[in-house]
Scaffold this active site. Structure first.
Site, PDB file in Angstrom:
ATOM      1  N   ASP A  20      20.538  44.597  50.068  1.00 22.43           N
ATOM      2  CA  ASP A  20      21.647  45.152  50.828  1.00 22.43           C
ATOM      3  C   ASP A  20      21.236  45.447  52.261  1.00 22.43           C
ATOM      4  O   ASP A  20      21.661  46.436  52.837  1.00 22.43           O
ATOM      5  CB  ASP A  20      22.139  46.422  50.135  1.00 22.43           C
ATOM      6  N   LYS A  32      21.516  45.605  55.869  1.00 31.29           N
ATOM      7  CA  LYS A  32      22.554  45.519  56.896  1.00 31.29           C
ATOM      8  C   LYS A  32      22.294  46.651  57.877  1.00 31.29           C
ATOM      9  O   LYS A  32      21.572  47.610  57.552  1.00 31.29           O
ATOM     10  CB  LYS A  32      23.947  45.621  56.278  1.00 31.29           C
ATOM     11  N   ASN A  35      22.303  50.327  56.993  1.00 31.23           N
ATOM     12  CA  ASN A  35      21.258  50.867  56.122  1.00 31.23           C
ATOM     13  C   ASN A  35      19.923  51.028  56.834  1.00 31.23           C
ATOM     14  O   ASN A  35      18.936  51.394  56.214  1.00 31.23           O
ATOM     15  CB  ASN A  35      21.067  49.973  54.889  1.00 31.23           C
TER      16      ASN A  35
END
Ligand code: ADE
Length: 391
Positions: A187, A189, A192
């Protein structure tokens, strides 16, 4: 075409969730952390408190919840102050009702066990405690006071290459570490990627982490925001750690060009672009950076750059001293605005900080163990004394 800020705002609204992980056990790398030598009064008091009450259960009522600093589809992230030690943490709160009886329950469990396993890396957010009430799950994490990289990029549109290189190198270092533990981050991105007080990267949100996958292993399902999805995931083929190197390519592209690669405001067109359109890299970015992007954003995962050691040798990273980087001895190219007091959230989007703090958060309710095995303090893990105040 719409302006970058509008695109970024929409993406923000679409952003899925946060979470994290962390670990304990013997550090895989030496932690050379200047802050360890500057123990603040509150850190000292936290340590003293922990020595005095080593097995005390940590619960929701032990914290004051000060501000909302993040929001996702499953819950909120709050700045919280531990009442007795005065140490500030980021507390991620998930509503059980939104995750129970769904696949997400497994995801949260996965997240938690990832958090517990043994993660110890300078560029990964650390989990200090987790606990539950009858309605909510709580994760008590390092508070990254520099805010989201997304927030800073949104304000500056693009970063110059030395700055983008520094963040990409710290992110890559964390990804390489996870892969050695057979963990795919999945995840990656901008939302984050957080910054600590000094401006170093802290990756957060391990809600989508997949465990048990090695360098050649593969695994099944996926969820995530569309612009970060590599072709093998869009095509529902099996995928492996190469998805994270694609993610790094997307983040680096955003930092250098201000938009993700293959971007379209229409989701279906963007997906088609990701699958079919050749990568087009405008001038204005160095040849070395473009070469790296073309290797990370390679549509065929087998041909994609796929090892930290390969990436470390790429000419774009030639100014990076990797051993010093890992020891946090490379000074960050940007120092986030320093808050004058803990509640002064200069590096956070007012879209979050202006939200009301739910009054129910510090209310304990009955003890509830619906998510058995969830509650965690550093006392029941291999790490006995938590690291405090890395904000
Ligand atoms: N947003 C999400 N997680 C965070 C954290 N650990 N610190 C600061 N902001 C955050």
């Amino acid at each position: 075409m719409r302006c970058v800020a509008a695109v970024m705002r929409d993406r923000k609204a679409d952003a899925s969730d946060f979470v994290l992980k962390l670990l304990s056990g013997s550090p895989a790398y030496p932690r050379v952390d200047s802050e360890e030598f500057e123990e603040t009064q509150s850190q000292a008091s936290a340590a003293a408190w922990n020595r005095k009450f080593p097995r005390r259960k940590v619960e929701a009522a032990h914290f004051d919840y000060l501000k909302v600093i993040g929001k996702g589809s499953f819950g909120k992230v709050l700045l919280a102050r531990h009442k007795e030690t005065d140490v500030h943490y980021a507390v991620k709160v998930l509503q059980k009702s939104t995750i129970q009886n769904t696949k997400q329950q497994g995801q949260v469990m996965c997240e938690r066990s990832v958090l517990l396993q043994t993660l110890d890396h300078p560029f990964l957010v650390r989990l200090h405690y987790s606990f539950q009430t009858s309605e909510k799950l709580y994760f008590v994490l390092d508070y990254a006071s520099g805010g989201e990289l997304f927030y800073h990029l949104q304000r500056e549109r693009v970063f110059l290459e030395p700055r983008a290189r520094f963040y990409a190198a710290e992110i890559a270092s964390a990804l390489g570490y996870l892969h050695t533990l057979r963990i795919i981050y999945r995840d990656l991105k901008l939302e984050n990627v957080l910054l600590d007080r000094q401006g170093h990267v802290l990756l957060t949100d391990f809600g989508l982490c997949k465990e048990g996958v090695g360098a050649t292993g593969h695994t099944g399902t996926f969820c995530g925001t569309p612009e970060y999805l590599p072709p093998e995931v869009l095509q529902q083929r099996e995928y492996g750690p190469a998805v994270d190197w694609w993610g790094l390519g997307v983040v680096l592209h955003e930092m250098l060009y201000g938009l993700p690669p293959f971007y379209s405001e229409h989701r279906s067109e963007m997906m088609r672009n990701i699958l079919q359109q050749p990568l087009s890299l405008g001038s204005g970015v160095s040849k070395r950076a473009r070469d790296l992007l073309s290797r990370l954003l390679q549509k065929e995962p087998e041909k994609r750059l796929h090892k930290l050691s390969e990436l470390e040798c790429h000419s774009f990273f030639s100014p990076i001293k990797w051993v010093e980087l890992l020891a946090k001895k490379v000074p960050p190219p940007f120092t986030p605005a320093q808050q004058t007091c803990p509640g002064d959230l200069v590096n956070f989007d007012p879209e979050f900080t202006e939200l009301p703090v739910p009054l129910s958060l510090g209310v304990c309710g009955e003890a509830d163990l619906t998510f058995s095995g969830f509650s965690y303090t550093c006392d029941n893990a291999a790490v006995v004394s938590p690291q405090h105040g890395k904000n």
